[in-house]
Design an enzyme around this catalytic site. Structure first.
Site, PDB file in Angstrom:
ATOM      1  N   GLY A  85       9.876  14.101  48.099  1.00 42.20           N
ATOM      2  CA  GLY A  85       9.601  14.073  46.653  1.00 42.20           C
ATOM      3  C   GLY A  85       8.175  13.637  46.374  1.00 42.20           C
ATOM      4  CG  ASP A 120      -1.091   3.308  47.847  1.00 41.25           C
ATOM      5  OD1 ASP A 120      -0.829   4.537  47.913  1.00 41.25           O
ATOM      6  OD2 ASP A 120      -2.187   2.839  48.204  1.00 41.25           O
ATOM      7  N   GLY A 121       1.353   5.349  46.146  1.00 43.11           N
ATOM      8  CA  GLY A 121       1.214   6.354  45.091  1.00 43.11           C
ATOM      9  C   GLY A 121      -0.227   6.642  44.704  1.00 43.11           C
ATOM     10  NE  ARG A 171      -0.924  19.698  43.538  1.00 41.83           N
ATOM     11  CZ  ARG A 171      -0.340  19.264  44.659  1.00 41.83           C
ATOM     12  NH1 ARG A 171      -0.921  19.440  45.837  1.00 41.83           N
ATOM     13  NH2 ARG A 171       0.811  18.619  44.604  1.00 41.83           N
ATOM     14  CG  ASP A 247       6.749  18.388  52.837  1.00 39.72           C
ATOM     15  OD1 ASP A 247       6.865  18.774  54.016  1.00 39.72           O
ATOM     16  OD2 ASP A 247       5.964  17.490  52.497  1.00 39.72           O
TER      17      ASP A 247
HETATM   18  P1  AMP Z   1       1.971  15.209  52.256  1.00 38.73           P
HETATM   19  O1  AMP Z   1       1.234  14.612  53.386  1.00 38.73           O
HETATM   20  O2  AMP Z   1       1.125  15.417  51.039  1.00 38.73           O
HETATM   21  O3  AMP Z   1       2.704  16.443  52.585  1.00 38.73           O
HETATM   22  O4  AMP Z   1       3.034  14.099  51.811  1.00 38.73           O
HETATM   23  C1  AMP Z   1       4.265  13.919  52.448  1.00 38.73           C
HETATM   24  C2  AMP Z   1       5.133  12.995  51.605  1.00 38.73           C
HETATM   25  O5  AMP Z   1       4.595  11.677  51.586  1.00 38.73           O
HETATM   26  C3  AMP Z   1       5.248  13.408  50.151  1.00 38.73           C
HETATM   27  O6  AMP Z   1       6.560  13.141  49.732  1.00 38.73           O
HETATM   28  C4  AMP Z   1       4.263  12.515  49.462  1.00 38.73           C
HETATM   29  O7  AMP Z   1       4.568  12.321  48.102  1.00 38.73           O
HETATM   30  C5  AMP Z   1       4.397  11.233  50.265  1.00 38.73           C
HETATM   31  N1  AMP Z   1       3.168  10.407  50.208  1.00 38.73           N
HETATM   32  C6  AMP Z   1       2.001  10.649  50.833  1.00 38.73           C
HETATM   33  N2  AMP Z   1       1.085   9.704  50.540  1.00 38.73           N
HETATM   34  C7  AMP Z   1       1.669   8.838  49.695  1.00 38.73           C
HETATM   35  C8  AMP Z   1       1.255   7.640  49.025  1.00 38.73           C
HETATM   36  N3  AMP Z   1       0.019   7.134  49.160  1.00 38.73           N
HETATM   37  N4  AMP Z   1       2.164   7.014  48.259  1.00 38.73           N
HETATM   38  C9  AMP Z   1       3.402   7.496  48.111  1.00 38.73           C
HETATM   39  N5  AMP Z   1       3.865   8.594  48.703  1.00 38.73           N
HETATM   40  C10 AMP Z   1       3.028   9.280  49.491  1.00 38.73           C
HETATM   41 MG    MG Z   2       2.850  17.419  50.599  1.00 36.18          MG
END
Ligand code: AMP
Ligand code: MG
Length: 486
Positions: A85, A120-121, A171, A247
């Protein structure tokens, strides 16, 4: 700023997302705003920088927004994670452009959501500006992609291996529905929810499929076709996505989730840049196989909905997935033919292209510049080609074969050279340039980044003042590594 949001996902897909709220930035400051994109989207640019900074950092929530985080799952490096998510992103809402096209407006790096787990979002300024730059380059080269509307520094620090200035990226995507979105609902809820998401996706992206005999099956077929085209496009410009997890695969066929992505300099089929891809799962030349694998996962997620319409659809879905390598090869042959300036298809073209890639690798030739060098040669100037290898004759046997192949077509050399230059970029975001620009930006000087952005937005037409940007990576550049976290 009036968005006139029309939030179809929020209004019709309850249960498929969690409401979200942006963290308030302490001192938002606009880094860059994409005016050309705003115009294409029909967003009035009547707001000043301060207002733009507040809106596109999450500081103020625009009227009509229904901020939400999408639920999704995904196979990450081959392993299924049932619960991912949007952990660091939220959808503000959907807007309708003047041409009727619908787009998501999403903030990335705007603080934690229900899906943040231990994250940390947040996002750091480097990866935000990197995504902005690379997605603009892809758009300029005609590769389907999400776009970057704005980047805003938050004034807060983001802790990674060390503290960095925080930023938020806005985005724009034709939607954020991913293969992983389907996987989430297949894994947790089953056929009804998958069918609901399939129906929504079809209404939103491919309304003409609604009347087919088995809509989820038609959706599979369409998404496969788009992914074959997309990955052929990537290979054609030397792009390595770096994290082709399910994802990170948008069903719209847009490139999404720019993390450790990068462009190849010298051609090597096994090129990997990402620090987290130790086994080379997502190497340059493996991207077609991974796309195939990802589409098999998409088919699995859709199967309950396909079966519910008609059990016979299951075998058809299997056949579609099995046909992917052939379908991809056809897309790739078209791409390479265009790159090589070939107008008509010929039985020997695949062998000619394969031989080229072997030679490029053996002789460590810069991928981007080689095709520009070929076009220059058609114009009677062999200097660029010769400069690409310490042994100027290394590519001569292959070039002679290509030359003989051209002789079977009637096109004039200058027209052919122009056609080649229209598909083979001269300016790409080269790794050493990107790194230098991001280092300056992090230190507070956006100048080099802004100039690089201007260059990559104009990838095809040569300009004397940009000569430095067309040079290959310095010979002593060494191996290049990219990192994930936005
Ligand atoms: P991604 O590397 O963009 O494909 O991210 C994989 C998952 O990790 C996704 O669900 C992202 O929302 C989550 N995620 C990545 N970095 C963060 C962050 N700094 N804080 C919270 N969730 C994260
Ligand atoms: Mg992603």
């Amino acid at each position: 700023m009036d968005f006139a949001f029309e939030n179809s996902f929020h209004d019709s897909m309850e249960g498929f997302y969690a409401p979200a709220e942006a963290a308030k930035p302490s001192a938002p400051r606009l880094l860059v705003f994409n005016h050309a994109l705003a115009e294409r989207l029909g967003l009035a640019a009547d707001a000043g920088d301060e207002e733009l900074a507040r809106i596109f950092s999450g500081g103020t929530t625009p009227e009509g927004a229904n901020p939400l985080a999408f639920a999704y799952a995904g196979h990450q490096f081959g392993h299924f994670s049932p619960q991912l998510g949007d952990g660091r992103a939220l959808l503000l809402g959907e807007i309708i452009a003047p041409d009727g096209a619908r787009f998501d407006v999403q903030l990335k790096g705007s603080g934690p959501t229900a899906f943040s787990r231990n994250g940390d979002g947040r996002a750091a300024i480097g990866p935000v500006l990197r995504e902005f730059l690379v997605s603009e380059a892809m758009a300029a080269m005609g590769v389907p992609t999400t776009r970057a509307l704005a980047a805003v520094a938050t004034g807060d620090r983001v802790q990674r291996e060390r503290a960095h200035p925080g930023a938020v990226l806005t985005r724009i995507a034709s939607s954020h529905i991913r293969v992983g979105t389907f996987q989430f609902f297949a894994a947790h809820f089953g056929a009804d929810h998958v069918a609901q998401l399939s129906d929504y996706s079809i209404r939103r992206h491919f309304p003409e499929l609604a009347e087919t005999a088995n809509p989820p099956l038609a959706l599979l077929e369409r998404v496969i076709a788009l992914q074959c085209e997309l990955v052929a496009h990537w290979l054609g410009v030397g792009f390595i996505h770096g994290v082709m997890n399910t994802d990170n695969v948008a069903i719209s066929g847009e490139t999404i989730d720019y993390g450790p992505c990068a462009f190849m300099d010298r051609f090597a089929v096994n090129t990997v840049f990402s620090s987290i891809d130790a086994n080379g799962r997502y190497a340059y030349g493996r991207q077609p196989q991974i796309m195939h694998w990802n589409m098999a996962r998409f088919a699995e997620a859709l199967l309950p909905a396909i079966h519910a319409v008609d059990p016979a659809g299951v075998d058809m879905a299997k056949a579609m997935v099995e046909a992917i390598p052939k379908q991809f090869s056809a897309a790739w042959r078209t791409t390479t033919r265009r790159k090589l300036g070939l107008l008509e298809a010929d039985a020997g073209d695949e062998a000619l292209a394969d031989a080229l890639f072997d030679e490029l690798e053996k002789n460590q030739i810069d991928f981007t510049l080689f095709f520009r060098g070929l076009a220059m040669m058609l114009r009677g100037d062999g200097a660029l080609l010769e400069s690409l290898s310490p042994d100027p004759d290394a590519m001569a046997p292959w070039i002679a074969e290509w030359w003989a192949r051209l002789a079977r077509e009637t096109d004039a050399p200058l027209e052919r050279a122009d056609a080649m230059d229209a598909v083979n970029p001269l300016y790409i975001p080269r790794n050493h340039r990107v790194e230098a620009a991001l280092a300056s930006a992090e230190a507070g000087d956006l100048g080099p980044w802004t100039e690089l952005l201007e260059v990559i937005r104009n990838p095809y037409a040569e300009r004397a003042e940009w000569a430095e940007y067309a040079r290959p990576a310095p010979a002593d550049a060494g191996p290049y590594t990219t990192f994930c976290g936005t």
